[in-house]
Design an enzyme around this catalytic site. Structure first.
Site, PDB file in Angstrom:
ATOM      1  N   GLY A   1       2.629  -0.722   4.243  1.00 39.93           N
ATOM      2  CA  GLY A   1       1.993  -1.648   3.325  1.00 39.93           C
ATOM      3  C   GLY A   1       2.127  -3.056   3.865  1.00 39.93           C
ATOM      4  O   GLY A   1       3.115  -3.390   4.515  1.00 39.93           O
TER       5      GLY A   1
ATOM      6  N   GLY B   1       2.266 -12.300   4.660  1.00 41.89           N
ATOM      7  CA  GLY B   1       3.665 -12.677   4.540  1.00 41.89           C
ATOM      8  C   GLY B   1       4.630 -11.583   4.162  1.00 41.89           C
ATOM      9  O   GLY B   1       5.835 -11.847   4.060  1.00 41.89           O
TER      10      GLY B   1
ATOM     11  N   HIS C   1       3.695   5.980   5.488  1.00 43.39           N
ATOM     12  CA  HIS C   1       2.715   5.044   4.953  1.00 43.39           C
ATOM     13  C   HIS C   1       3.307   3.659   5.076  1.00 43.39           C
ATOM     14  O   HIS C   1       4.523   3.467   4.962  1.00 43.39           O
ATOM     15  CB  HIS C   1       2.373   5.340   3.499  1.00 43.39           C
ATOM     16  CG  HIS C   1       0.964   4.960   3.145  1.00 43.39           C
ATOM     17  ND1 HIS C   1       0.531   3.644   3.083  1.00 43.39           N
ATOM     18  CD2 HIS C   1      -0.130   5.718   2.867  1.00 43.39           C
ATOM     19  CE1 HIS C   1      -0.748   3.618   2.763  1.00 43.39           C
ATOM     20  NE2 HIS C   1      -1.178   4.861   2.629  1.00 43.39           N
TER      21      HIS C   1
ATOM     22  N   SER D   1       0.789  -1.241   0.000  1.00 46.46           N
ATOM     23  CA  SER D   1       0.000   0.000   0.000  1.00 46.46           C
ATOM     24  C   SER D   1       0.815   1.281   0.000  1.00 46.46           C
ATOM     25  O   SER D   1       0.243   2.365  -0.178  1.00 46.46           O
ATOM     26  CB  SER D   1      -0.961   0.012   1.194  1.00 46.46           C
ATOM     27  OG  SER D   1      -2.043  -0.862   0.949  1.00 46.46           O
TER      28      SER D   1
END
Length: 464
Positions: free
Chosen positions: A304, A308, A302, A63
């Site tokens: 993400g 895994g 940010h 992300s």
């Protein structure tokens, strides 16, 4: 003030030890302090092959891609091709959610700040070609429920980023990957970047890892998410030093490494400006235009993550400090706590995610009738109930979430955890060892019942 010598020493002396301490398969870290950069890697890209991770290894960033997409949109704003407060439908006439009237009022700014008000997790597979985003936006976004009026509140929205990615494609006349290469990766001198598994084969590429109970091992697939939403980060991969180069451009107010301006200073600053508040955090956090803004803006960041894999990008603009961390493992919090958090505390004066203090079970039960019930959307069902004097949540994966678990080789079974009050309607998970996990906040208590459970940055509506 954080020094590059301190960072280099920590990476040299502690990175490999931290990975061993927490059983992390592999990691790559790149840090910029002013004009200097330090980078290091440890562990392996794959426990099966035992190939070492290196500074040039590529990991999925997931992300964090959303900040790349937001930057591409702000370039369009700089060029006068798009206005932040333009209705999206002015540029994409076919754009709509399940509520045509509400979606006509959704602006570019709403999508950049995750305040469009519609359901956000859209993990439908479309194609693996250049039309993947077009098909997702035109065929699937119109099925998304409009939960609240546009602009009402923040709720993480990957589907909104898909719409912005499609906006970039239309304005640039290029597929999303090509637009990203031409307008960001190329000018930044980034070559260690891959948009799918085929491209990732050209690099020393990390695969995600899980501990399934019989030992830790690599996932059966490189990507658990389909290729349909490249603008939200389903498969984008790069090296930590490539991600750090992107962060340095933002810390330099839009200047690339050779002095080329990729973003106006005004747009770079606007992306870091605090906007709508993020629920379910003890330290005040808000959303800018793509970035998450911590506290008073001393830190923007940010993260993400997918099954895994984990990634984090942190920028301290006033100090020109950038930290990029890429991990091919679900276990990463120990690395952040032991190595990265002290750097950020020294550079920015804040700790991004301090551990919450939990109340006892009796205090948590006060007003419990406001919270019990079922909350659900297309990808999850969460039942909140009181059992044996404690508040429990039972999570059942549905839809795309269930499909990703199957692809990862995980049994898509429900699981239950306990939550305890931190303060007011804010709770946090109580881990089996008694430590605290992620936050949950119950929102809009009306007629004695909460309308939403906000967890994992998403507001999930109550059913019935």
């Amino acid at each position: 003030m954080l020094s590059i010598d301190r960072v280099r020493s920590d990476l040299r002396d502690h990175l490999a030890r931290v990975l061993l301490r927490y059983g992390i398969a592999g990691a790559s870290v790149a840090v910029a302090v002013g004009d200097e950069t330090a980078e290091a890697a440890a562990g392996v890209v794959n426990l099966r092959t035992k190939v070492p991770a290196t500074a040039g290894s590529v990991f999925q960033i997931q992300s964090i891609t959303k900040v790349w997409t937001a930057t591409l949109v702000m370039q369009l704003v700089d060029e006068g091709l798009v206005g932040l407060d333009d209705p999206v439908a002015d540029h994409l006439p076919g754009f709509r959610t399940a509520d045509a009237a509400a979606s006509a009022r959704i602006t570019v700014r709403h999508l950049l700040t995750h305040t469009g008000g519609f359901e956000g997790d859209l993990w439908e597979a479309t194609t693996s070609g250049d039309d993947a985003l077009q098909r997702l936006v035109e065929d699937h976004v119109p099925t998304l429920a409009q939960r609240e009026a546009p602009g009402s509140r923040y709720s993480y929205c990957s589907a909104g980023m898909a719409v912005l990615g499609r906006l970039v494609e239309v304005k640039r006349g290029l597929p999303f990957a090509a637009a990203t290469r031409d307008h960001l990766a190329g000018p930044l001198g980034i070559s260690e970047i891959a948009f799918n598994a085929d491209e990732a084969l050209g690099f020393n590429t990390a695969i995600g890892h899980l501990d399934t109970g019989s030992g830790k091992g690599p996932l059966p697939v490189w990507a658990t998410m389909p290729e349909s939403n490249p603008a939200a980060g389903n498969q984008l991969a790069m090296s930590a030093r490539a991600l750090c180069a992107f962060g340095r451009m933002h810390a330099a107010d839009g200047l690339g490494p050779d002095g080329t301006r990729l973003l106006s200073p005004a747009s770079a600053a606007l992306m870091r400006e605090a906007g709508p508040a993020l629920p379910a955090f003890a330290v005040p956090r808000s959303v800018g235009l793509g970035w998450e803004v911590v506290g008073d803006g001393a830190l923007v960041q940010h993260g993400g993550g997918a099954i895994g894999v984990q990634s984090v990008l942190l920028v301290v603009p006033s100090r020109r400090v950038v930290v990029a961390v890429l991990v091919n493992d679900s276990a990463y919090l120990g690395l952040m706590r032991d190595l990265v958090d002290p750097w950020i505390a020294e550079a920015a004066g804040v700790v991004p995610d301090p551990a919450p203090v939990l109340s006892g079970p009796e205090a948590s039960l006060a007003g419990v009738e406001r919270y019990t019930g079922v909350y659900a959307d297309r990808n999850q069902r969460i039942a909140v109930a009181v059992r044996e004097g404690r508040i429990e949540r039972t999570y059942t994966p549905l839809g795309g979430a269930r499909s990703m678990m199957v692809r990862a080789g995980l049994p898509p079974e429900p699981f239950t955890d306990e939550i305890r009050r931190v303060a007011g309607d804010l709770f946090a998970t109580r881990n089996p060892d008694g430590t605290a996990g992620g936050y949950t906040q119950f929102l809009d208590v009306e007629d004695g019942r909460a309308r939403f459970m906000h967890s994992g940055r998403r507001s999930v509506p109550r059913q019935g």
